[in-house]
Design a protein around this motif. Sequence first.
Motif, short mmCIF file in Angstrom:
data_model
loop_
_atom_site.label_atom_id
_atom_site.label_comp_id
_atom_site.label_asym_id
_atom_site.label_seq_id
_atom_site.Cartn_x
_atom_site.Cartn_y
_atom_site.Cartn_z
N ASP A 95 0.83 -1.22 0.00
CA ASP A 95 0.00 0.00 0.00
C ASP A 95 0.86 1.27 0.00
O ASP A 95 0.47 2.29 -0.56
N GLU A 98 1.74 1.77 -3.54
CA GLU A 98 0.56 2.27 -4.26
C GLU A 98 0.33 3.75 -4.01
O GLU A 98 0.01 4.51 -4.92
N ASN A 99 0.54 4.17 -2.77
CA ASN A 99 0.27 5.57 -2.39
C ASN A 99 1.28 6.56 -2.97
O ASN A 99 1.05 7.76 -2.97
#
Length: 202
Positions: A95, A98-99
Amino acid sequence: RQRRKRMENNLRIGFVILCLLFVIIGLVKLIKPELLTFKYFELSNEKIDALKPDIEVDLLTVNPYSRPGIETGKINGIVIHYTANPGASAKANRDYFENLKNTHKTKTSSNFIIGIDGKIIQCVPTWEVAYASNNRNKDTVSIECCHPDESGEFTKDTYRSLVKLTAWMCMKFDLDENDVIRHYDVTGKICPKYFVENDDAW
């Protein structure tokens, strides 16, 4: 006359060598065509497919900061990393990658992340570049490994999954143990920390 004879002999030898080269190239094309290509390829058969470990595919969104969508070439190595954030899960690391499309903080990612519990997440396809191994991004697959503490030592579950995943990819890309390297071997960065500081363990 002797010079002419030598030339004729040399031509015959050259012709024989040329024929042998064509035969060798033909055999290689039949038996191991991957040796003659610089493009991405994967080997597949029942044995390879049977050894595939459990992998959760959770691909990153294509973006310039963690999944640029650039095609790799022929895979010549597998690079092992550690996450350098003790206690974080594979999902948390995925994540974070992804961020980066929102934060633009840096450019980094990995093809695979292995959690402390041994769970494997794939976040970039092996036929695409991940931002992990500097000048080897284009011809390697990268594996980030989570770890419980500052020592960087992997848990047994992480290590077991790493061995399974690496062995499977060696078969898939026609590699051997000499093609499995540390990030340290590419750039000198202390990564994966435990296996740089404990060379015998590596």
